[in-house]
Each structure stands twice: as C-alpha cells, then as structure tokens.
Scaffold this motif. Structure first.
Motif, PDB file in Angstrom:
ATOM      1  N   GLU A  44     -26.070 -56.601  26.216  1.00 32.84           N
ATOM      2  CA  GLU A  44     -26.347 -58.111  25.953  1.00 32.84           C
ATOM      3  C   GLU A  44     -27.876 -57.873  25.629  1.00 32.84           C
ATOM      4  N   GLU A  45     -28.426 -58.636  25.109  1.00 37.52           N
ATOM      5  CA  GLU A  45     -29.859 -58.915  24.782  1.00 37.52           C
ATOM      6  C   GLU A  45     -30.648 -59.376  26.024  1.00 37.52           C
ATOM      7  N   GLU A  46     -31.723 -58.869  26.193  1.00 42.38           N
ATOM      8  CA  GLU A  46     -32.406 -58.619  27.696  1.00 42.38           C
ATOM      9  C   GLU A  46     -33.012 -60.244  27.804  1.00 42.38           C
ATOM     10  N   LYS A  47     -32.937 -60.685  28.906  1.00 43.69           N
ATOM     11  CA  LYS A  47     -33.347 -62.200  29.120  1.00 43.69           C
ATOM     12  C   LYS A  47     -34.520 -61.788  30.296  1.00 43.69           C
ATOM     13  N   PHE A  48     -35.464 -62.995  30.379  1.00 42.13           N
ATOM     14  CA  PHE A  48     -36.552 -62.702  31.076  1.00 42.13           C
ATOM     15  C   PHE A  48     -36.485 -64.082  32.033  1.00 42.13           C
ATOM     16  N   VAL A  49     -37.023 -63.819  33.101  1.00 40.76           N
ATOM     17  CA  VAL A  49     -36.976 -64.773  34.352  1.00 40.76           C
ATOM     18  C   VAL A  49     -38.156 -65.910  34.013  1.00 40.76           C
ATOM     19  N   ASN A  50     -38.092 -67.185  33.867  1.00 42.59           N
ATOM     20  CA  ASN A  50     -39.083 -68.162  33.673  1.00 42.59           C
ATOM     21  C   ASN A  50     -39.098 -69.013  34.862  1.00 42.59           C
ATOM     22  N   VAL A  51     -40.116 -69.931  34.735  1.00 37.88           N
ATOM     23  CA  VAL A  51     -40.385 -70.908  35.851  1.00 37.88           C
ATOM     24  C   VAL A  51     -39.115 -71.728  36.336  1.00 37.88           C
ATOM     25  N   GLU A  52     -38.383 -72.153  35.494  1.00 40.45           N
ATOM     26  CA  GLU A  52     -37.234 -72.701  35.742  1.00 40.45           C
ATOM     27  C   GLU A  52     -36.151 -72.125  36.747  1.00 40.45           C
ATOM     28  N   ASP A  53     -36.221 -70.864  36.307  1.00 40.03           N
ATOM     29  CA  ASP A  53     -35.459 -69.763  37.231  1.00 40.03           C
ATOM     30  C   ASP A  53     -36.033 -69.800  38.463  1.00 40.03           C
ATOM     31  N   CYS A  54     -37.266 -69.598  38.589  1.00 41.86           N
ATOM     32  CA  CYS A  54     -37.750 -69.241  39.837  1.00 41.86           C
ATOM     33  C   CYS A  54     -37.777 -70.647  40.721  1.00 41.86           C
ATOM     34  N   GLU A  55     -38.056 -71.854  40.097  1.00 43.74           N
ATOM     35  CA  GLU A  55     -37.762 -72.962  40.834  1.00 43.74           C
ATOM     36  C   GLU A  55     -36.279 -73.256  41.336  1.00 43.74           C
ATOM     37  N   ARG A  56     -35.252 -73.047  40.648  1.00 44.72           N
ATOM     38  CA  ARG A  56     -33.902 -73.060  41.000  1.00 44.72           C
ATOM     39  C   ARG A  56     -33.772 -72.150  41.939  1.00 44.72           C
ATOM     40  N   VAL A  57     -34.037 -70.814  42.142  1.00 48.76           N
ATOM     41  CA  VAL A  57     -33.888 -70.140  43.170  1.00 48.76           C
ATOM     42  C   VAL A  57     -34.529 -70.574  44.484  1.00 48.76           C
ATOM     43  N   THR A  58     -35.883 -71.014  44.314  1.00 45.47           N
ATOM     44  CA  THR A  58     -36.501 -71.461  45.521  1.00 45.47           C
ATOM     45  C   THR A  58     -35.783 -72.560  46.091  1.00 45.47           C
ATOM     46  N   ARG A  59     -35.210 -73.583  45.529  1.00 48.25           N
ATOM     47  CA  ARG A  59     -34.514 -74.850  45.894  1.00 48.25           C
ATOM     48  C   ARG A  59     -33.546 -74.473  46.847  1.00 48.25           C
ATOM     49  N   GLN A  60     -32.604 -73.437  46.248  1.00 42.80           N
ATOM     50  CA  GLN A  60     -31.473 -72.977  47.056  1.00 42.80           C
ATOM     51  C   GLN A  60     -31.917 -72.217  48.171  1.00 42.80           C
ATOM     52  N   LEU A  61     -32.761 -71.275  47.704  1.00 45.80           N
ATOM     53  CA  LEU A  61     -33.260 -70.401  49.207  1.00 45.80           C
ATOM     54  C   LEU A  61     -33.828 -71.496  50.431  1.00 45.80           C
ATOM     55  N   GLN A  62     -34.598 -72.446  49.830  1.00 48.53           N
ATOM     56  CA  GLN A  62     -35.234 -73.246  50.983  1.00 48.53           C
ATOM     57  C   GLN A  62     -34.182 -73.905  51.979  1.00 48.53           C
ATOM     58  N   TYR A  63     -32.963 -74.465  51.107  1.00 47.29           N
ATOM     59  CA  TYR A  63     -31.890 -74.874  51.996  1.00 47.29           C
ATOM     60  C   TYR A  63     -31.173 -74.030  52.554  1.00 47.29           C
ATOM     61  N   THR A  64     -30.869 -72.703  52.281  1.00 40.91           N
ATOM     62  CA  THR A  64     -30.331 -71.543  52.908  1.00 40.91           C
ATOM     63  C   THR A  64     -30.990 -71.160  54.095  1.00 40.91           C
ATOM     64  N   LEU A  65     -32.371 -70.813  53.969  1.00 43.93           N
ATOM     65  CA  LEU A  65     -33.065 -70.309  55.097  1.00 43.93           C
ATOM     66  C   LEU A  65     -33.052 -71.559  56.091  1.00 43.93           C
ATOM     67  N   GLU A  66     -33.096 -72.750  55.799  1.00 41.77           N
ATOM     68  CA  GLU A  66     -33.087 -73.908  56.785  1.00 41.77           C
ATOM     69  C   GLU A  66     -31.896 -73.902  57.641  1.00 41.77           C
ATOM     70  N   VAL A  67     -30.822 -73.653  56.826  1.00 46.04           N
ATOM     71  CA  VAL A  67     -29.394 -73.586  57.587  1.00 46.04           C
ATOM     72  C   VAL A  67     -29.168 -72.389  58.462  1.00 46.04           C
ATOM     73  N   GLU A  68     -29.763 -71.302  58.005  1.00 40.71           N
ATOM     74  CA  GLU A  68     -29.579 -70.176  58.867  1.00 40.71           C
ATOM     75  C   GLU A  68     -30.936 -70.199  59.720  1.00 40.71           C
ATOM     76  N   ALA A  69     -31.870 -70.968  59.798  1.00 40.04           N
ATOM     77  CA  ALA A  69     -32.830 -71.266  61.015  1.00 40.04           C
ATOM     78  C   ALA A  69     -33.817 -70.229  60.770  1.00 40.04           C
ATOM     79  N   VAL A  70     -34.265 -69.538  59.585  1.00 42.46           N
ATOM     80  CA  VAL A  70     -34.944 -68.281  59.206  1.00 42.46           C
ATOM     81  C   VAL A  70     -36.556 -69.123  59.542  1.00 42.46           C
TER      82      VAL A  70
END
Length: 192
Positions: A41-67
């Motif tokens: 595949e052609e190489e893809k690069f991480v952008n701000v929207e990707d970081c935002e998406r991962v941030t939202r999901q990690l915030q939820y996961t870390l809260e549920v797991e009480a990290v």
C-alpha cells in the motif's frame, strides 16, 4: 491488564500501531501512534484528526480501567521516528538512520572507526545472512549552493557496520529536513 497492553489493544482496535508509550513522573501519558505498514500500500501519515480520535477513545478506556494520569498526549512519530523491531527496520530499509549501540565496538573494530564509538548515522540495509547494517562515509557533505568541483574525485570510502537488534540501545530515523519533500530511494523526481 498492564498499561502498555491496554493502550496497544485500544490503539490497534482503531486501526493504528502503538509506536511508543511513555509515562512521566508528572503524570503525563505520552502515546505515539502510526498506521500499520503494508509494503503493497501507499504509505499513510498520521494527522491531527487521527490523534484526536485516539485521544477520545483512550480517555474513555483509561477512565473505565481507572488508570491514574493527569494529562494524555497522543502524537505521530515525527521525523525522528524510533525503530523498534524487524518490521520497522524492513519498512525503513534504505533510509538514513541514527543508531546507538549498547556497548562500544571494542578493539575488534578494524579500519578507521574509533574502538569506543557507539553512535552511527548511515543508510540502513539488510545484511547478508542475518541482521542489519548501516553504511556511511565520513566525507563531508557539500554545502548548499556550493558548486561541484570539475576535478576528478575518488569515490568516497564507504564504511559498513553490521549489527543485530539485540546489540542496539536505540535506533531512530535521522531527522533530515528537506523542504522539497523527503525522497524515497528509487523514486524519480517529477519534472527531471
């Protein structure tokens, strides 16, 4: 579940690879993500929207797991991306890298390299057999705007260092900034 495994699983579930996870003494959790590599595949690069998406999901996961953490930072690997395993080395073969060995080369190092040297910058290549190697020349690069000499020059002396991943303390892409765009090996420039 260990923090590294929890973050890696969450990031992978969103279609990214976890490159690096760092937890600082101040409570900051730094997560570095990248797209999985596929040579077809052609190489893809991480952008701000990707970081935002991962941030939202990690915030939820870390809260549920009480990290316990104070701040979460999600970013792309950047121009000095760390190289971790065989997959990263295969992906970036042909690129200029900076490596640091765990131990100096020692007296067995023949040639023009100092025996106590641990840091090297060169082109990453697959070594014959097993392992990897970096190739470099200690000849200085021409300065920008400098005209090349018309005199016939001897070919630069190339030096090669073979290594295995076990011998590495750290490996990163060399942070080379080219405002005309990073050129991949074997790719022709447009218009030339």
């Amino acid at each position: 579940m260990a923090l590294h495994d929890l973050v890696a699983q969450t990031v992978a579930g969103l279609g990214y690879d976890l490159v690096e996870l760092e937890r600082s003494a101040g409570g900051t959790l730094r997560v570095t993500i990248d797209f999985p590599w596929n040579s077809a595949e052609e190489e893809k690069f991480v952008n701000v929207e990707d970081c935002e998406r991962v941030t939202r999901q990690l915030q939820y996961t870390l809260e549920v797991e009480a990290v316990d953490y104070k701040r979460l930072e999600v970013s792309s690997p950047g121009i000095d991306r760390p190289l971790r395993g065989d997959k990263d080395f295969e992906r970036f073969a042909g690129e200029v890298v900076d490596i640091v060995l765990k131990a100096p080369m020692g007296a067995a190092a023949a040639g023009q390299v100092a025996a106590n040297r641990r840091k090297f910058r060169g082109t990453l290549e697959k070594a014959e057999g097993a392992g990897w190697q970096v190739t470099w020349s200690d000849e200085p690069e021409p300065l920008p705007g400098q005209k090349p000499s018309k005199k016939k020059k001897e070919a630069p002396v190339l030096q090669v260092l073979g290594f295995t991943l076990d011998e590495l303390k750290e490996a990163r892409l060399a942070p080379i900034v080219d405002f005309k765009g990073r050129k991949r090996p074997g790719v022709q420039e447009q218009g030339k």
